[in-house]
Design an enzyme around this catalytic site. Structure first.
Site, PDB file in Angstrom:
ATOM      1  N   HIS A  67      19.554 -46.585  10.320  1.00  0.00           N
ATOM      2  CA  HIS A  67      18.438 -47.487  10.647  1.00  0.00           C
ATOM      3  C   HIS A  67      18.965 -48.764  11.286  1.00  0.00           C
ATOM      4  O   HIS A  67      18.389 -49.281  12.238  1.00  0.00           O
ATOM      5  CB  HIS A  67      17.645 -47.846   9.388  1.00  0.00           C
ATOM      6  CG  HIS A  67      17.180 -46.655   8.620  1.00  0.00           C
ATOM      7  ND1 HIS A  67      17.490 -46.447   7.303  1.00  0.00           N
ATOM      8  CD2 HIS A  67      16.451 -45.588   9.000  1.00  0.00           C
ATOM      9  CE1 HIS A  67      16.972 -45.316   6.906  1.00  0.00           C
ATOM     10  NE2 HIS A  67      16.337 -44.767   7.909  1.00  0.00           N
ATOM     11  N   THR A 123       9.322 -49.005   8.077  1.00  0.00           N
ATOM     12  CA  THR A 123      10.138 -48.177   7.189  1.00  0.00           C
ATOM     13  C   THR A 123       9.522 -48.090   5.809  1.00  0.00           C
ATOM     14  O   THR A 123       8.853 -49.024   5.360  1.00  0.00           O
ATOM     15  CB  THR A 123      11.576 -48.728   7.078  1.00  0.00           C
ATOM     16  OG1 THR A 123      12.264 -48.025   6.052  1.00  0.00           O
ATOM     17  CG2 THR A 123      11.579 -50.201   6.753  1.00  0.00           C
ATOM     18  N   ARG A 124       9.743 -46.968   5.161  1.00  0.00           N
ATOM     19  CA  ARG A 124       9.406 -46.848   3.749  1.00  0.00           C
ATOM     20  C   ARG A 124      10.657 -46.420   2.998  1.00  0.00           C
ATOM     21  O   ARG A 124      10.581 -45.861   1.911  1.00  0.00           O
ATOM     22  CB  ARG A 124       8.262 -45.847   3.549  1.00  0.00           C
ATOM     23  CG  ARG A 124       8.581 -44.433   3.938  1.00  0.00           C
ATOM     24  CD  ARG A 124       7.493 -43.489   3.439  1.00  0.00           C
ATOM     25  NE  ARG A 124       7.960 -42.147   3.236  1.00  0.00           N
ATOM     26  CZ  ARG A 124       7.952 -41.178   4.141  1.00  0.00           C
ATOM     27  NH1 ARG A 124       7.522 -41.422   5.357  1.00  0.00           N
ATOM     28  NH2 ARG A 124       8.384 -39.977   3.851  1.00  0.00           N
ATOM     29  N   ARG A 159      13.037 -39.989  14.075  1.00  0.00           N
ATOM     30  CA  ARG A 159      12.680 -38.577  13.858  1.00  0.00           C
ATOM     31  C   ARG A 159      11.734 -38.451  12.665  1.00  0.00           C
ATOM     32  O   ARG A 159      11.837 -39.190  11.699  1.00  0.00           O
ATOM     33  CB  ARG A 159      13.944 -37.743  13.643  1.00  0.00           C
ATOM     34  CG  ARG A 159      14.777 -38.209  12.477  1.00  0.00           C
ATOM     35  CD  ARG A 159      16.181 -37.706  12.601  1.00  0.00           C
ATOM     36  NE  ARG A 159      16.283 -36.264  12.434  1.00  0.00           N
ATOM     37  CZ  ARG A 159      16.205 -35.621  11.281  1.00  0.00           C
ATOM     38  NH1 ARG A 159      16.008 -36.296  10.163  1.00  0.00           N
ATOM     39  NH2 ARG A 159      16.334 -34.322  11.216  1.00  0.00           N
ATOM     40  N   HIS A 164      19.784 -47.599   5.628  1.00  0.00           N
ATOM     41  CA  HIS A 164      21.092 -46.975   5.785  1.00  0.00           C
ATOM     42  C   HIS A 164      21.639 -47.355   7.167  1.00  0.00           C
ATOM     43  O   HIS A 164      20.951 -47.945   7.984  1.00  0.00           O
ATOM     44  CB  HIS A 164      20.981 -45.456   5.624  1.00  0.00           C
ATOM     45  CG  HIS A 164      20.510 -45.050   4.250  1.00  0.00           C
ATOM     46  ND1 HIS A 164      21.268 -45.258   3.120  1.00  0.00           N
ATOM     47  CD2 HIS A 164      19.349 -44.495   3.824  1.00  0.00           C
ATOM     48  CE1 HIS A 164      20.602 -44.820   2.052  1.00  0.00           C
ATOM     49  NE2 HIS A 164      19.428 -44.361   2.453  1.00  0.00           N
TER      50      HIS A 164
END
Ligand code: ZN
Length: 398
Positions: free
Chosen positions: A211, A203-204, A297, A208
Site C-alpha cells: 500500500h 483502505t479498510r 486489485r 503493508h
C-alpha cells in the site's frame, strides 16, 4: 489576499453534481426543526443508516440531499445513474419495518434517532418496496446470503423511505476526533496547502509495504496524498478500525513527508460491493476534493465474488468527464529481491522465487503466532501493532 484564496478555491475539483451539499441545519431553522422533531414519529437508525446520514449531511455523498427516492433508487440499481443521469452506483436507502411505514404519508416529517437521541429530521418524499433479490444481483452481482453486503441488505426492513434530511446534532463518535474532517474542511485544507492535485487512498486494511508503494508512486505525480481509511461498519473479521488507523499514524510519522499527506477518516460503512463500491468510493473522494483515486486489485471486494480487476474495469463504463476524478489503476505490488525494490509485474521481469509474496491468510497466521512478517512485506513498526492487537483479540494468550 482574498482574491488569491478565491482563486485557490476555484482551482479545486468541483463536487459531484457541481455543488457541495450541506444538510446540517443551523440557527433558527435548526431551532424550529428541533422543536417540531419532538412530536414526530421516530425512526431508530442502524449503524449503516447512521453512517449514510452523516455522509449525506456533510456532503460526502453530494449531490444526495437525503435517502434515495424510488426513481433514483431504480435508476441506480438498473443504470448505475441517478434519475438525473449523473453516475451513481450504490443505493443509499433508508429501510424500515412495515410497522414503521404503516401510517406514514408522503410529505410527513419523521425524526431520525440513534440510541434514542433524535439527530435529524427527514421529509418523506417516497415510500416504496424494493425488489431486494434484484438489488442484490445488480449491485453485489450475487444473491448469496453469505456475502456480507447481501446479508445486510436481506436483514434490513422491507420498505424504503426516501426524502431530504436535515441534521440537527453532530453524529456521536467515540473515536478519531482529530481525523473527522468534512469535505468542506478537507477542501479548505487542500487549498491552504496549495494542492491542485490530490490522490485519495481508500483502505479498510492495516498498511503493508504494498500500500505504501502505491501511495508513494501516486504521490510522485501529484501535489498531495489524502489517506482516507474507512472507519464505518466492517465485517467482524476485518482488523478493527482503531488498529488500522494506528498503523497509519505510526507509518505517516516516520516514512511520509508531513506537508504532503493528510490523514482523515471515511465514516461510511463497507458494503463489499466490489466494482460498484469502487465508483462510490471515488465519487466520495472527489467530494472531499481529491482529483485522483487509487484503485488496487479487488477493490472493496470480498471472497471470490469479483474478478481481480473488475473494480478497475468498471471505470471504463463511464466517460472520464462524468466522474471527474481520475482512477489510478494499480497491479498487486511486492518486493522483488532481484530488483532490490518494491515493484509490480508491470515493471519487474523476475519470476516468483525472487518475489516476497505472502497471502493475507498467511500473514494473519504469522501475526497471531506473534511472528514478524518479512520487513519487505510489513514494516516492523506496523507488525508490532498488529501482533499486539491479535494477542488482545485472542484474550492475551498470544
Ligand atoms: Zn524483479
Amino acid at each position: 489576499m482574498a482574491e488569491l484564496v478565491a482563486e485557490a478555491d476555484t482551482a479545486l475539483i468541483p463536487p459531484h453534481g457541481g455543488k457541495l451539499v450541506d444538510r446540517v441545519a443551523k440557527g433558527a431553522e435548526r431551532e424550529a426543526l428541533l422543536e417540531r422533531a419532538r412530536k414526530l414519529k421516530r425512526i431508530e437508525l442502524g449503524e449503516r443508516n447512521l453512517a449514510d446520514l452523516e455522509c449525506i449531511a456533510t456532503g460526502v455523498y453530494s449531490p444526495l440531499e437525503g435517502f434515495m427516492n424510488e426513481a433514483d433508487y431504480a435508476s441506480v440499481v438498473e443504470e448505475m445513474r441517478l434519475a438525473s443521469g449523473l453516475p451513481w452506483t450504490i443505493p443509499i436507502t433508508l429501510p424500515v419495518d412495515e410497522e414503521v411505514a404503516e401510517g406514514l404519508s408522503l410529505d410527513d416529517e419523521v425524526a431520525l434517532a440513534w440510541q434514542g437521541q433524535v439527530l435529524a429530521v427527514m421529509r418523506v418524499a417516497s415510500i416504496y418496496r424494493p425488489d431486494k433479490a434484484e438489488e442484490a444481483r445488480k449491485v453485489y452481482r450475487t444473491e448469496d446470503p453469505r456475502h456480507p453486503g447481501v446479508a445486510a441488505l436481506l436483514a434490513s426492513g422491507p420498505v424504503y423511505l426516501g426524502g431530504p434530511v436535515w441534521l440537527l446534532k453532530p453524529i456521536p463518535h467515540e473515536k478519531f476526533h482529530a481525523y473527522r474532517l468534512t469535505p468542506a474542511e478537507t477542501r479548505a485544507e487542500f487549498a491552504r496547502r496549495g494542492w491542485k492535485t490530490v490522490v485519495a487512498f481508500q483502505t479498510r486494511n492495516p498498511i503493508h509495504r504494498a500500500h505504501e508503494y502505491l501511495q508513494k508512486v501516486a504521490l510522485e505525480m501529484v501535489d498531495g496524498l489524502f489517506v482516507n481509511p474507512l472507519v464505518g461498519t466492517t465485517k467482524a473479521d476485518d482488523v478493527p478500525a482503531e488498529v488500522r488507523v494506528h498503523t497509519y499514524e505510526v507509518i505517516l510519522e516516520k516514512y511520509y513527508p508531513k506537508d504532503r499527506v493528510l490523514l482523515g477518516v471515511f465514516p461510511a460503512a463497507m458494503r463489499y460491493a466490489g466494482p460498484r463500491e469502487a465508483i462510490l468510493h471515488a465519487i466520495a473522494r472527489k467530494n472531499y476534493g481529491a482529483t485522483h483515486f487509487i484503485v488496487g486489485r479487488d477493490h472493496a471486494g470480498v471472497g471470490d465474488y469479483y474478478g481481480t480487476y473488475d473494480a478497475q474495469k468498471i471505470f471504463d463504463e463511464f466517460a472520464p468527464e462524468e466522474l471527474g476524478i481520475t482512477p489510478l489503476k494499480f497491479e498487486h505490488a511486492f518486493y522483488c529481491r532481484a530488483c532490490g525494490q518494491m515493484t509490480t509485474s508491470k515493471t519487474c521481469p523476475h519470476d516468483g522465487e525472487h518475489r516476497v509474496h505472502l497471502s493475507g491468510t498467511k500473514v494473519r497466521e504469522m501475526l497471531r503466532r506473534g511472528e514478524m512478517p518479512p520487513p519487505e512485506f510489513t514494516r516492523p513498526e506496523v507488525a508490532r501493532i498488529l501482533i499486539e492487537a491479535y494477542q488482545k483479540l485472542n484474550g492475551g494468550s498470544g
